[in-house]
Design a protein around this motif. Sequence first.
Motif, PDB file in Angstrom:
ATOM      1  N   PHE A 159     -17.025 -39.688  27.785  1.00 48.62           N
ATOM      2  CA  PHE A 159     -18.412 -40.058  28.091  1.00 48.62           C
ATOM      3  C   PHE A 159     -18.527 -41.577  28.151  1.00 48.62           C
ATOM      4  O   PHE A 159     -17.675 -42.311  27.639  1.00 48.62           O
ATOM      5  CB  PHE A 159     -19.384 -39.485  27.046  1.00 48.62           C
ATOM      6  N   ASP A 160     -19.584 -42.032  28.809  1.00 51.94           N
ATOM      7  CA  ASP A 160     -19.906 -43.457  28.860  1.00 51.94           C
ATOM      8  C   ASP A 160     -21.046 -43.753  27.903  1.00 51.94           C
ATOM      9  O   ASP A 160     -22.016 -42.981  27.816  1.00 51.94           O
ATOM     10  CB  ASP A 160     -20.327 -43.876  30.272  1.00 51.94           C
ATOM     11  N   VAL A 161     -20.937 -44.865  27.203  1.00 56.86           N
ATOM     12  CA  VAL A 161     -22.035 -45.376  26.386  1.00 56.86           C
ATOM     13  C   VAL A 161     -22.671 -46.512  27.176  1.00 56.86           C
ATOM     14  O   VAL A 161     -22.052 -47.555  27.391  1.00 56.86           O
ATOM     15  CB  VAL A 161     -21.541 -45.894  25.018  1.00 56.86           C
ATOM     16  N   LYS A 162     -23.898 -46.287  27.625  1.00 60.63           N
ATOM     17  CA  LYS A 162     -24.610 -47.293  28.418  1.00 60.63           C
ATOM     18  C   LYS A 162     -25.604 -48.003  27.507  1.00 60.63           C
ATOM     19  O   LYS A 162     -26.538 -47.383  26.990  1.00 60.63           O
ATOM     20  CB  LYS A 162     -25.325 -46.637  29.589  1.00 60.63           C
ATOM     21  N   VAL A 163     -25.384 -49.303  27.327  1.00 60.65           N
ATOM     22  CA  VAL A 163     -26.187 -50.084  26.390  1.00 60.65           C
ATOM     23  C   VAL A 163     -27.019 -51.115  27.149  1.00 60.65           C
ATOM     24  O   VAL A 163     -26.515 -51.825  28.031  1.00 60.65           O
ATOM     25  CB  VAL A 163     -25.288 -50.812  25.371  1.00 60.65           C
ATOM     26  N   VAL A 164     -28.310 -51.165  26.821  1.00 56.86           N
ATOM     27  CA  VAL A 164     -29.195 -52.225  27.306  1.00 56.86           C
ATOM     28  C   VAL A 164     -29.597 -53.064  26.096  1.00 56.86           C
ATOM     29  O   VAL A 164     -30.099 -52.529  25.099  1.00 56.86           O
ATOM     30  CB  VAL A 164     -30.458 -51.656  27.992  1.00 56.86           C
ATOM     31  N   ASN A 199     -32.078 -57.658  28.126  1.00 53.20           N
ATOM     32  CA  ASN A 199     -31.971 -56.856  29.358  1.00 53.20           C
ATOM     33  C   ASN A 199     -30.596 -56.932  30.028  1.00 53.20           C
ATOM     34  O   ASN A 199     -30.439 -56.481  31.168  1.00 53.20           O
ATOM     35  CB  ASN A 199     -33.058 -57.229  30.371  1.00 53.20           C
ATOM     36  N   SER A 200     -29.619 -57.484  29.353  1.00 54.93           N
ATOM     37  CA  SER A 200     -28.246 -57.399  29.857  1.00 54.93           C
ATOM     38  C   SER A 200     -27.712 -55.994  29.590  1.00 54.93           C
ATOM     39  O   SER A 200     -28.202 -55.288  28.701  1.00 54.93           O
ATOM     40  CB  SER A 200     -27.359 -58.452  29.192  1.00 54.93           C
ATOM     41  N   ASN A 201     -26.707 -55.592  30.370  1.00 55.80           N
ATOM     42  CA  ASN A 201     -26.183 -54.223  30.290  1.00 55.80           C
ATOM     43  C   ASN A 201     -24.702 -54.223  29.975  1.00 55.80           C
ATOM     44  O   ASN A 201     -23.972 -55.163  30.301  1.00 55.80           O
ATOM     45  CB  ASN A 201     -26.394 -53.501  31.632  1.00 55.80           C
ATOM     46  N   GLU A 202     -24.258 -53.113  29.385  1.00 55.56           N
ATOM     47  CA  GLU A 202     -22.832 -52.918  29.122  1.00 55.56           C
ATOM     48  C   GLU A 202     -22.533 -51.419  29.156  1.00 55.56           C
ATOM     49  O   GLU A 202     -23.341 -50.610  28.678  1.00 55.56           O
ATOM     50  CB  GLU A 202     -22.446 -53.502  27.758  1.00 55.56           C
ATOM     51  N   ILE A 225     -29.866 -54.365  20.176  1.00 57.19           N
ATOM     52  CA  ILE A 225     -29.827 -53.248  21.128  1.00 57.19           C
ATOM     53  C   ILE A 225     -31.240 -52.783  21.443  1.00 57.19           C
ATOM     54  O   ILE A 225     -32.060 -52.553  20.541  1.00 57.19           O
ATOM     55  CB  ILE A 225     -29.007 -52.077  20.553  1.00 57.19           C
ATOM     56  N   LYS A 226     -31.519 -52.640  22.730  1.00 59.85           N
ATOM     57  CA  LYS A 226     -32.820 -52.159  23.197  1.00 59.85           C
ATOM     58  C   LYS A 226     -32.794 -50.665  23.506  1.00 59.85           C
ATOM     59  O   LYS A 226     -33.727 -49.925  23.187  1.00 59.85           O
ATOM     60  CB  LYS A 226     -33.236 -52.945  24.434  1.00 59.85           C
TER      61      LYS A 226
END
Length: 380
Positions: free
Chosen positions: A319-324, A328-331, A357-358
Amino acid sequence: MRARLKKSYVTDEVMHIANEQEMKNGLVTKQNDWNVWKFEAKHISDVCFGLSDHYLWDASSVLVDKKTNRRASVQAAYDVKGTDFVNSIKNNQYALDFFSNNWPGVPYPFSKMTAFQGFADMEYPMMCNDSQMGDPVFAQLVQDHEVAHTYFPFYMGINETRYAFMDEGWATTFEYLIGISEHGKEATDKFYKSFRVQQYITDLSTEEDQPIISMSSQLSGPGYGNNSYGKPSLSYLALKDMLGDDLFKKALHAYMENWNGKHPIPWDYFNSFNTATGKNLNWFFNNWFFTNNYIDLSIKNIEKNKISVENTGGFAVPFDVKVVYADNSNEIIHQTPAIWETNQKLATITLKNKKEIKQVTLDGGIFMDATPKNNTWPAQ
């Protein structure tokens, strides 16, 4: 007709061996009371043939073994109304080239592959018997799937009646991989999820979650279908994700070389991959084949730069962990199934980034989640 057929064995050009007018005028075969055909094939597990007095007949060939320059004949026989089959030759040239050189990456082992317009959507050594779909894209997928069966079960000699996941699961996997090459990953993922996964993952009945290792002859309905196609295919793709393409292909080739024509059972697959990779993958095989797991992840906790993920369903999925972040930057951090090796119920991902983390979202892609609502933090 003989001259056209002979030329088709050495060219990429599509030859129309017999067209509609030639068939109607009785020019294709001698008009004797009886005509005799003799068929010969070596090293195959079964044989079939198709017969028609009015089908169109196309042929060409494709290079399937670059080391020896061996070509395989690709042919098609179909009704003049069989619009899907107009593209059969080109589609099979692509399929045999892809299967020979990409996945599984083993040269097509037979001398011929014929697409015959029939009614069963069924595979045989050197022939697929497909019905008219009225949809050229889906028709290509069905033909790809049946041609992929060349390797599993025919090349291997698998008992598909008992262990359908050993052939249908692989054909579904190759159908997915060639689809990416033909139509791109986005379109292929969308189709795979809707056709191979969605019905399984949204069905709450216990029949869906019988262990894959269950004998196919003892299953029925959706339980048979999902244990034969989607679930085992997901397991093979999860293993590919975990091992990486190079090691996965090395192990796949070792399995195929070890057991070509020798009627392997599931444990021969497990042991071949353990030996070829030099890894003890029994935890993974136990997880996917011997449990009633399903696919269901959830975010349990977020604490500073640590994300706790609970594996409610149990399957060792990537799975992917999508972090905002707050700025507002993303990873996106990809997790392979290896994250579940030591603890198959709970995993902690530590982010290198210390920013606040948002939002966090878990995205399994084709590994569709049974309860996607708890895959986002904060809860939506």
